[in-house]
Scaffold this active site. Structure first.
Site, PDB file in Angstrom:
ATOM      1  N   THR A 125       0.837  -1.209   0.000  1.00 53.99           N
ATOM      2  CA  THR A 125       0.000   0.000   0.000  1.00 53.99           C
ATOM      3  C   THR A 125       0.870   1.257   0.000  1.00 53.99           C
ATOM      4  O   THR A 125       2.008   1.233   0.497  1.00 53.99           O
ATOM      5  CB  THR A 125      -0.910   0.013   1.256  1.00 53.99           C
ATOM      6  N   ASP A 126       0.307   2.353  -0.509  1.00 53.23           N
ATOM      7  CA  ASP A 126       1.057   3.623  -0.472  1.00 53.23           C
ATOM      8  C   ASP A 126       1.257   4.117   0.965  1.00 53.23           C
ATOM      9  O   ASP A 126       2.113   4.967   1.225  1.00 53.23           O
ATOM     10  CB  ASP A 126       0.379   4.699  -1.333  1.00 53.23           C
ATOM     11  N   GLU A 127       0.460   3.559   1.906  1.00 54.95           N
ATOM     12  CA  GLU A 127       0.605   4.016   3.301  1.00 54.95           C
ATOM     13  C   GLU A 127       1.971   3.687   3.888  1.00 54.95           C
ATOM     14  O   GLU A 127       2.373   4.281   4.893  1.00 54.95           O
ATOM     15  CB  GLU A 127      -0.484   3.401   4.187  1.00 54.95           C
ATOM     16  N   TYR A 149      -1.634  -0.281  11.186  1.00 56.52           N
ATOM     17  CA  TYR A 149      -1.926  -0.954   9.907  1.00 56.52           C
ATOM     18  C   TYR A 149      -0.747  -0.787   8.956  1.00 56.52           C
ATOM     19  O   TYR A 149      -0.222  -1.772   8.422  1.00 56.52           O
ATOM     20  CB  TYR A 149      -3.214  -0.378   9.287  1.00 56.52           C
ATOM     21  N   LYS A 153       1.844  -3.536   7.334  1.00 55.83           N
ATOM     22  CA  LYS A 153       1.989  -3.730   5.884  1.00 55.83           C
ATOM     23  C   LYS A 153       3.438  -3.488   5.441  1.00 55.83           C
ATOM     24  O   LYS A 153       3.934  -4.163   4.544  1.00 55.83           O
ATOM     25  CB  LYS A 153       1.033  -2.802   5.120  1.00 55.83           C
TER      26      LYS A 153
HETATM   27  P1  NAD Z   1     -10.773  -5.950   2.711  1.00 56.02           P
HETATM   28  O1  NAD Z   1     -10.681  -5.645   4.167  1.00 56.02           O
HETATM   29  O2  NAD Z   1     -11.972  -5.533   1.953  1.00 56.02           O
HETATM   30  O3  NAD Z   1     -10.610  -7.528   2.486  1.00 56.02           O
HETATM   31  C1  NAD Z   1      -9.640  -8.283   3.149  1.00 56.02           C
HETATM   32  C2  NAD Z   1      -9.954  -9.758   2.892  1.00 56.02           C
HETATM   33  O4  NAD Z   1      -8.938 -10.549   3.523  1.00 56.02           O
HETATM   34  C3  NAD Z   1     -11.299 -10.209   3.461  1.00 56.02           C
HETATM   35  O5  NAD Z   1     -11.977 -11.020   2.525  1.00 56.02           O
HETATM   36  C4  NAD Z   1     -10.908 -11.009   4.686  1.00 56.02           C
HETATM   37  O6  NAD Z   1     -11.855 -12.037   5.018  1.00 56.02           O
HETATM   38  C5  NAD Z   1      -9.580 -11.603   4.246  1.00 56.02           C
HETATM   39  N1  NAD Z   1      -8.723 -11.976   5.384  1.00 56.02           N
HETATM   40  C6  NAD Z   1      -8.404 -11.219   6.455  1.00 56.02           C
HETATM   41  N2  NAD Z   1      -7.608 -11.907   7.294  1.00 56.02           N
HETATM   42  C7  NAD Z   1      -7.401 -13.121   6.721  1.00 56.02           C
HETATM   43  C8  NAD Z   1      -6.652 -14.261   7.085  1.00 56.02           C
HETATM   44  N3  NAD Z   1      -5.969 -14.304   8.240  1.00 56.02           N
HETATM   45  N4  NAD Z   1      -6.643 -15.325   6.254  1.00 56.02           N
HETATM   46  C9  NAD Z   1      -7.353 -15.308   5.099  1.00 56.02           C
HETATM   47  N5  NAD Z   1      -8.100 -14.257   4.703  1.00 56.02           N
HETATM   48  C10 NAD Z   1      -8.114 -13.177   5.496  1.00 56.02           C
HETATM   49  O7  NAD Z   1      -9.450  -5.373   2.073  1.00 56.02           O
HETATM   50  P2  NAD Z   1      -9.179  -4.605   0.686  1.00 56.02           P
HETATM   51  O8  NAD Z   1      -9.486  -3.173   0.868  1.00 56.02           O
HETATM   52  O9  NAD Z   1      -9.790  -5.365  -0.406  1.00 56.02           O
HETATM   53  O10 NAD Z   1      -7.575  -4.733   0.614  1.00 56.02           O
HETATM   54  C11 NAD Z   1      -6.984  -5.875   0.008  1.00 56.02           C
HETATM   55  C12 NAD Z   1      -5.467  -5.700   0.031  1.00 56.02           C
HETATM   56  O11 NAD Z   1      -5.108  -4.528  -0.668  1.00 56.02           O
HETATM   57  C13 NAD Z   1      -4.887  -5.556   1.436  1.00 56.02           C
HETATM   58  O12 NAD Z   1      -3.651  -6.245   1.476  1.00 56.02           O
HETATM   59  C14 NAD Z   1      -4.662  -4.055   1.584  1.00 56.02           C
HETATM   60  O13 NAD Z   1      -3.612  -3.785   2.479  1.00 56.02           O
HETATM   61  C15 NAD Z   1      -4.309  -3.687   0.165  1.00 56.02           C
HETATM   62  N6  NAD Z   1      -4.601  -2.300  -0.235  1.00 56.02           N
HETATM   63  C16 NAD Z   1      -5.847  -1.793  -0.072  1.00 56.02           C
HETATM   64  C17 NAD Z   1      -6.142  -0.500  -0.524  1.00 56.02           C
HETATM   65  C18 NAD Z   1      -7.516   0.098  -0.382  1.00 56.02           C
HETATM   66  O14 NAD Z   1      -7.681   1.274  -0.674  1.00 56.02           O
HETATM   67  N7  NAD Z   1      -8.524  -0.640   0.036  1.00 56.02           N
HETATM   68  C19 NAD Z   1      -5.131   0.262  -1.122  1.00 56.02           C
HETATM   69  C20 NAD Z   1      -3.847  -0.287  -1.251  1.00 56.02           C
HETATM   70  C21 NAD Z   1      -3.601  -1.585  -0.822  1.00 56.02           C
HETATM   71  O1  DAU Z   2      -3.892   4.526   0.886  1.00 54.35           O
HETATM   72  C1  DAU Z   2      -4.206   3.163   0.794  1.00 54.35           C
HETATM   73  C2  DAU Z   2      -5.030   2.778   1.998  1.00 54.35           C
HETATM   74  O2  DAU Z   2      -6.307   3.376   1.824  1.00 54.35           O
HETATM   75  C3  DAU Z   2      -5.168   1.276   2.171  1.00 54.35           C
HETATM   76  O3  DAU Z   2      -3.912   0.699   2.388  1.00 54.35           O
HETATM   77  C4  DAU Z   2      -6.112   0.950   3.336  1.00 54.35           C
HETATM   78  O4  DAU Z   2      -6.326  -0.447   3.438  1.00 54.35           O
HETATM   79  C5  DAU Z   2      -7.443   1.638   3.080  1.00 54.35           C
HETATM   80  O5  DAU Z   2      -8.294   1.430   4.185  1.00 54.35           O
HETATM   81  C6  DAU Z   2      -7.240   3.133   2.849  1.00 54.35           C
HETATM   82  O6  DAU Z   2      -6.780   3.767   4.059  1.00 54.35           O
HETATM   83  P1  DAU Z   2      -7.332   5.209   4.507  1.00 54.35           P
HETATM   84  O7  DAU Z   2      -7.158   5.341   5.962  1.00 54.35           O
HETATM   85  O8  DAU Z   2      -6.795   6.280   3.627  1.00 54.35           O
HETATM   86  O9  DAU Z   2      -8.899   5.017   4.137  1.00 54.35           O
HETATM   87  P2  DAU Z   2     -10.242   5.476   4.889  1.00 54.35           P
HETATM   88  O10 DAU Z   2     -11.352   5.208   3.934  1.00 54.35           O
HETATM   89  O11 DAU Z   2     -10.347   4.879   6.240  1.00 54.35           O
HETATM   90  O12 DAU Z   2     -10.034   7.030   5.045  1.00 54.35           O
HETATM   91  C7  DAU Z   2      -9.845   7.858   3.918  1.00 54.35           C
HETATM   92  C8  DAU Z   2      -9.720   9.283   4.419  1.00 54.35           C
HETATM   93  O13 DAU Z   2     -10.995   9.692   4.960  1.00 54.35           O
HETATM   94  C9  DAU Z   2      -8.714   9.444   5.541  1.00 54.35           C
HETATM   95  O14 DAU Z   2      -8.032  10.682   5.395  1.00 54.35           O
HETATM   96  C10 DAU Z   2      -9.555   9.456   6.797  1.00 54.35           C
HETATM   97  C11 DAU Z   2     -10.857  10.089   6.323  1.00 54.35           C
HETATM   98  N1  DAU Z   2     -12.076   9.606   7.038  1.00 54.35           N
HETATM   99  C12 DAU Z   2     -12.268   8.271   7.106  1.00 54.35           C
HETATM  100  C13 DAU Z   2     -13.374   7.770   7.761  1.00 54.35           C
HETATM  101  C14 DAU Z   2     -13.613   6.277   7.849  1.00 54.35           C
HETATM  102  C15 DAU Z   2     -12.961  10.504   7.589  1.00 54.35           C
HETATM  103  O15 DAU Z   2     -12.780  11.745   7.496  1.00 54.35           O
HETATM  104  N2  DAU Z   2     -14.055  10.023   8.238  1.00 54.35           N
HETATM  105  C16 DAU Z   2     -14.294   8.682   8.355  1.00 54.35           C
HETATM  106  O16 DAU Z   2     -15.308   8.293   8.990  1.00 54.35           O
END
Ligand code: NAD
Ligand code: DAU
Length: 339
Positions: A125-127, A149, A153
């Site tokens: 992730t970019d985080e 988190y 990662k």
């Molecule tokens: P999500 O939370 O929607 O899904 C995570 C999935 O992993 C779920 O289906 C959950 O059941 C499964 N899981 C969790 N723990 C597990 C375990 N111990 N064994 C097997 N399965 C397990 O997540 P997402 O937003 O789809 O993110 C997917 C991947 O992409 C993650 O690795 C996350 O760090 C990365 N990522 C997400 C974002 C984003 O914006 N959502 C951005 C960059 C990277």
């Molecule tokens: O940047 C990639 C990441 O993006 C992934 O690695 C993570 O898995 C994914 O959850 C996401 O992280 P963020 O923390 O950026 O996403 P979130 O949707 O939780 O929040 C996005 C922005 O919105 C952040 O600046 C916090 C703000 N926010 C979030 C929530 C849930 C609010 O202002 N209010 C809220 O209730």
């Protein structure tokens, strides 16, 4: 047939990837390994559940008895499974370490003994770069994660790299920016705000609302991963970003405008501790392999609003009937003082 193991394929990005890859690669047999935590939903895989080219296995990536044989049978592993919500990691970090770090370690150990494995895609992730006040993160930048988190990662990201450098496991690492699109769990800001707006419930905007995220449509992310599988170089990192930098307050205005809901629904609340101010990615390395984002943010956001409006049966039970979600929501927002 090419055997592809997708971990976390019942979650948001994983399920979009499984559905997309199943339709795109007729020569892939995909096995989804997912623990079905609160974020994993079998209905996300409805479209492929009865396909002869897809198998679902319920299991924990940290359980070698289940995970190792699947890794050892694979040509390609795409490892999405993780605990993913920053706010939950601030409430309690234990599951993040167990799944994101130890779970990744279990898969990598199995990958050392996988005779046909030609790609292990570590979805990072970019985080991991931490907050970027100016400019754009490049793949060689130092990692400065600032919440449990992103620290988990970052650990998994570097552990995966170490298995390439030390044991020659064919690891490639992708670091994507904030994804949006269908099937995202309604704890993340876009689906939370859309579904709250549908219900006329306040939209809790953290701090001054000026934090910036770079939004990437999940379809563009899936295509980016596919390009890395085909053309990436083992041991390398590839950023995948949408190039759509938006302040949270502007995002919130846009959602409410699209939905015809009043801006008075915005509720400024206390900030997230350690809230990263800005993420921004330099994606020239992946663009050099032939990838470019294709979904304009306005069109993608409008389509996402439509998806949640049309799929109330997907999110309503989570928000209204799931006791665990209600407990999480109360803990996260119940006593949040006004910013
Ligand atoms: P999500 O939370 O929607 O899904 C995570 C999935 O992993 C779920 O289906 C959950 O059941 C499964 N899981 C969790 N723990 C597990 C375990 N111990 N064994 C097997 N399965 C397990 O997540 P997402 O937003 O789809 O993110 C997917 C991947 O992409 C993650 O690795 C996350 O760090 C990365 N990522 C997400 C974002 C984003 O914006 N959502 C951005 C960059 C990277
Ligand atoms: O940047 C990639 C990441 O993006 C992934 O690695 C993570 O898995 C994914 O959850 C996401 O992280 P963020 O923390 O950026 O996403 P979130 O949707 O939780 O929040 C996005 C922005 O919105 C952040 O600046 C916090 C703000 N926010 C979030 C929530 C849930 C609010 O202002 N209010 C809220 O209730």
């Amino acid at each position: 047939m090419i055997t592809v193991l997708v971990t976390g394929g019942a979650g948001f990005i994983g399920s979009n990837f499984v559905r997309w890859a199943h339709d795109t690669h007729q020569d892939w047999h995909i096995t989804t390994l997912d623990k079905l935590t609160y974020a994993g939903r079998l209905e996300n895989l409805e479209a492929v559940m009865h396909s002869p080219r897809h198998t679902f296995v319920k299991g924990d990536i940290a359980d070698a008895a289940v995970a190792a044989p699947l890794v050892q049978d694979a040509d390609i592993v795409v490892h999405f499974a993780a605990e993913t919500h920053v706010d939950r990691s601030i409430q309690s970090a234990a599951d993040f370490l167990t799944t994101d770090v130890i779970g990744t370690f279990v898969l990598l150990e199995a990958a050392r003994q996988a005779p046909r494995l030609r790609r292990f895609v570590q979805i990072s992730t970019d985080e991991v770069y931490g907050s970027v006040p100016t400019g754009h993160s490049v793949e060689t930048d130092e990692l400065r994660p600032r919440n449990p988190y992103s620290a988990s990662k970052a650990g998994a990201d570097r552990l995966a790299y170490s298995y390439w450098a030390t044991y020659n496991v064919p690891v490639v690492i992708t670091r994507a920016s904030n994804n949006y699109g269908p099937n995202q769990f309604p704890e993340k800001v876009i689906p939370l705000f859309i579904t709250n707006a549908i219900d006329g419930v306040p939209l809790p905007l953290y701090g001054d609302g000026l934090n910036v995220r770079d939004w990437l449509h999940v379809d563009d992310h899936c295509r980016g991963i596919d390009v890395v599988i085909d053309h990436g170089v083992n041991g390398e990192v590839y950023n995948i970003g949408g190039g759509n930098e938006v302040k949270n307050v502007d995002l919130t205005h846009r959602i409410l405008e699209l939905m015809g809901r009043p801006q008075t629904l915005i509720r400024p609340v206390a900030d997230r501790p350690g809230h990263d101010r800005r993420y921004a990615l330099d994606t020239r390395k992946l663009q050099g392999l032939g990838w470019a984002p294709t979904v304009p943010f306005d069109a993608g956001l409008a389509a996402t609003v439509r998806w949640y409006t049309d799929h109330e049966s997907w999110w309503r039970p989570i928000k209204d009937q799931d006791a665990a979600f209600k407990a999480y929501y109360a803990a996260q927002y119940g006593n949040r003082a006004k910013a």
